[in-house]
Design a protein around this motif. Structure first.
Motif, PDB file in Angstrom:
ATOM      1  N   GLN A  16      -5.167   3.526   0.539  1.00 38.97           N
ATOM      2  CA  GLN A  16      -5.397   2.163   0.069  1.00 38.97           C
ATOM      3  C   GLN A  16      -5.039   1.149   1.147  1.00 38.97           C
ATOM      4  O   GLN A  16      -5.760   0.171   1.354  1.00 38.97           O
ATOM      5  CB  GLN A  16      -4.582   1.893  -1.197  1.00 38.97           C
ATOM      6  CG  GLN A  16      -5.047   2.683  -2.403  1.00 38.97           C
ATOM      7  CD  GLN A  16      -4.080   2.582  -3.556  1.00 38.97           C
ATOM      8  OE1 GLN A  16      -2.864   2.656  -3.373  1.00 38.97           O
ATOM      9  NE2 GLN A  16      -4.618   2.416  -4.757  1.00 38.97           N
ATOM     10  N   ALA A  17      -3.938   1.375   1.843  1.00 35.71           N
ATOM     11  CA  ALA A  17      -3.523   0.469   2.919  1.00 35.71           C
ATOM     12  C   ALA A  17      -4.572   0.451   4.030  1.00 35.71           C
ATOM     13  O   ALA A  17      -4.927  -0.619   4.553  1.00 35.71           O
ATOM     14  CB  ALA A  17      -2.167   0.896   3.466  1.00 35.71           C
ATOM     15  N   LYS A  18      -5.098   1.621   4.365  1.00 38.57           N
ATOM     16  CA  LYS A  18      -6.125   1.713   5.405  1.00 38.57           C
ATOM     17  C   LYS A  18      -7.399   0.991   4.960  1.00 38.57           C
ATOM     18  O   LYS A  18      -8.022   0.260   5.735  1.00 38.57           O
ATOM     19  CB  LYS A  18      -6.425   3.180   5.699  1.00 38.57           C
ATOM     20  CG  LYS A  18      -7.352   3.412   6.848  1.00 38.57           C
ATOM     21  CD  LYS A  18      -7.507   4.908   7.119  1.00 38.57           C
ATOM     22  CE  LYS A  18      -8.489   5.146   8.235  1.00 38.57           C
ATOM     23  NZ  LYS A  18      -8.690   6.584   8.498  1.00 38.57           N
ATOM     24  N   GLY A  41     -10.995   7.639  -8.279  1.00 41.19           N
ATOM     25  CA  GLY A  41      -9.596   7.606  -8.697  1.00 41.19           C
ATOM     26  C   GLY A  41      -8.590   7.307  -7.614  1.00 41.19           C
ATOM     27  O   GLY A  41      -7.391   7.477  -7.812  1.00 41.19           O
ATOM     28  N   THR A  42      -9.032   6.830  -6.445  1.00 39.62           N
ATOM     29  CA  THR A  42      -8.096   6.567  -5.348  1.00 39.62           C
ATOM     30  C   THR A  42      -7.689   5.108  -5.237  1.00 39.62           C
ATOM     31  O   THR A  42      -6.975   4.733  -4.317  1.00 39.62           O
ATOM     32  CB  THR A  42      -8.687   7.033  -3.998  1.00 39.62           C
ATOM     33  OG1 THR A  42      -9.966   6.417  -3.829  1.00 39.62           O
ATOM     34  CG2 THR A  42      -8.818   8.534  -3.944  1.00 39.62           C
ATOM     35  N   GLY A  43      -8.153   4.266  -6.174  1.00 42.19           N
ATOM     36  CA  GLY A  43      -7.710   2.879  -6.173  1.00 42.19           C
ATOM     37  C   GLY A  43      -8.574   1.928  -5.373  1.00 42.19           C
ATOM     38  O   GLY A  43      -8.071   0.941  -4.841  1.00 42.19           O
ATOM     39  N   SER A  47      -7.502  -2.052  -4.771  1.00 46.20           N
ATOM     40  CA  SER A  47      -7.311  -2.369  -3.356  1.00 46.20           C
ATOM     41  C   SER A  47      -8.201  -3.523  -2.933  1.00 46.20           C
ATOM     42  O   SER A  47      -7.749  -4.477  -2.291  1.00 46.20           O
ATOM     43  CB  SER A  47      -7.616  -1.140  -2.489  1.00 46.20           C
ATOM     44  OG  SER A  47      -6.748  -0.087  -2.783  1.00 46.20           O
ATOM     45  N   LEU A  48      -9.470  -3.445  -3.307  1.00 52.73           N
ATOM     46  CA  LEU A  48     -10.415  -4.494  -2.949  1.00 52.73           C
ATOM     47  C   LEU A  48     -10.030  -5.822  -3.587  1.00 52.73           C
ATOM     48  O   LEU A  48      -9.941  -6.846  -2.913  1.00 52.73           O
ATOM     49  CB  LEU A  48     -11.829  -4.096  -3.383  1.00 52.73           C
ATOM     50  CG  LEU A  48     -12.897  -5.152  -3.147  1.00 52.73           C
ATOM     51  CD1 LEU A  48     -13.202  -5.268  -1.659  1.00 52.73           C
ATOM     52  CD2 LEU A  48     -14.153  -4.823  -3.913  1.00 52.73           C
ATOM     53  N   LEU A  49      -9.773  -5.810  -4.892  1.00 53.80           N
ATOM     54  CA  LEU A  49      -9.440  -7.056  -5.585  1.00 53.80           C
ATOM     55  C   LEU A  49      -8.137  -7.656  -5.069  1.00 53.80           C
ATOM     56  O   LEU A  49      -8.044  -8.871  -4.863  1.00 53.80           O
ATOM     57  CB  LEU A  49      -9.364  -6.817  -7.093  1.00 53.80           C
ATOM     58  CG  LEU A  49     -10.681  -6.450  -7.778  1.00 53.80           C
ATOM     59  CD1 LEU A  49     -10.438  -6.103  -9.246  1.00 53.80           C
ATOM     60  CD2 LEU A  49     -11.707  -7.560  -7.641  1.00 53.80           C
ATOM     61  N   SER A  50      -7.125  -6.832  -4.861  1.00 49.90           N
ATOM     62  CA  SER A  50      -5.837  -7.339  -4.362  1.00 49.90           C
ATOM     63  C   SER A  50      -5.997  -7.985  -2.995  1.00 49.90           C
ATOM     64  O   SER A  50      -5.489  -9.087  -2.752  1.00 49.90           O
ATOM     65  CB  SER A  50      -4.810  -6.206  -4.276  1.00 49.90           C
ATOM     66  OG  SER A  50      -4.498  -5.722  -5.547  1.00 49.90           O
ATOM     67  N   LEU A  51      -6.705  -7.312  -2.112  1.00 43.65           N
ATOM     68  CA  LEU A  51      -6.879  -7.837  -0.760  1.00 43.65           C
ATOM     69  C   LEU A  51      -7.726  -9.108  -0.766  1.00 43.65           C
ATOM     70  O   LEU A  51      -7.336 -10.122  -0.183  1.00 43.65           O
ATOM     71  CB  LEU A  51      -7.522  -6.772   0.147  1.00 43.65           C
ATOM     72  CG  LEU A  51      -7.584  -7.073   1.637  1.00 43.65           C
ATOM     73  CD1 LEU A  51      -8.640  -7.979   2.110  1.00 43.65           C
ATOM     74  CD2 LEU A  51      -6.247  -7.291   2.240  1.00 43.65           C
ATOM     75  N   ILE A  52      -8.860  -9.079  -1.443  1.00 42.42           N
ATOM     76  CA  ILE A  52      -9.761 -10.233  -1.438  1.00 42.42           C
ATOM     77  C   ILE A  52      -9.110 -11.456  -2.081  1.00 42.42           C
ATOM     78  O   ILE A  52      -9.155 -12.558  -1.531  1.00 42.42           O
ATOM     79  CB  ILE A  52     -11.093  -9.909  -2.149  1.00 42.42           C
ATOM     80  CG1 ILE A  52     -11.851  -8.811  -1.408  1.00 42.42           C
ATOM     81  CG2 ILE A  52     -11.953 -11.162  -2.313  1.00 42.42           C
ATOM     82  CD1 ILE A  52     -12.475  -9.213  -0.105  1.00 42.42           C
ATOM     83  N   LEU A  53      -8.500 -11.277  -3.252  1.00 45.02           N
ATOM     84  CA  LEU A  53      -7.865 -12.420  -3.914  1.00 45.02           C
ATOM     85  C   LEU A  53      -6.706 -12.970  -3.085  1.00 45.02           C
ATOM     86  O   LEU A  53      -6.531 -14.186  -2.976  1.00 45.02           O
ATOM     87  CB  LEU A  53      -7.400 -12.048  -5.310  1.00 45.02           C
ATOM     88  CG  LEU A  53      -8.517 -11.790  -6.328  1.00 45.02           C
ATOM     89  CD1 LEU A  53      -7.943 -11.269  -7.636  1.00 45.02           C
ATOM     90  CD2 LEU A  53      -9.340 -13.032  -6.564  1.00 45.02           C
TER      91      LEU A  53
END
Length: 134
Positions: A16-18, A41-43, A47-53
């Motif tokens: 997810q960090a990568k 199932g890997t998030g 990951s996308l929503l957290s980073l973009i927002l």
């Protein structure tokens, strides 16, 4: 990399960090287009929503995120995850607002889910198929 990422879970997996790192590089203009793939199932969604927002909150000139899904059920899952991420952002910004925004700015976050279902087909008179919208 200087970006505060609001991730609503206790642990971020290395994948997810990568994934988020590559998305950020794309948003920063370091890379052109970005196409990322991760197993089920890997998030990916969180990951996308957290980073973009998080990026949008700290870079006011960032455009909109358009997230497309194939089915309404997939959209429902994305909206549920979006609510979780946004609630976490609001909670964390009350504790310590990011440098660019005030704690009240998160109330301006907006999301809209749109669904289009194909028109039902009906047979009229001579057996011709016509759209119910005609």
């Amino acid at each position: 990399d200087g970006l505060v990422v609001y991730f609503p879970y206790d642990y971020i997996y290395p994948e997810q960090a990568k994934y988020m790192f590559h998305i950020k590089q794309t948003l920063d203009g370091v890379k052109g287009h970005c196409l990322l793939e991760m197993p089920t199932g890997t998030g990916k969604t969180v990951s996308l929503l957290s980073l973009i927002l998080s990026y949008q909150l700290q870079h006011s000139d960032t455009g909109k995120l358009v997230y497309c899904t194939r089915t309404v059920q997939e959209m429902d899952k994305v909206v549920e995850e979006l609510r979780r991420v946004m609630a976490y952002i609001v909670q964390e910004c009350r504790k310590a607002p990011p440098p660019i925004i005030s704690s009240t700015s998160t109330s301006s976050l907006l999301a809209e889910a749109v669904s289009e279902r194909p028109a039902k087909r009906q047979r009229k008179g001579g057996g011709q198929e016509t759209s119910s919208e005609s």
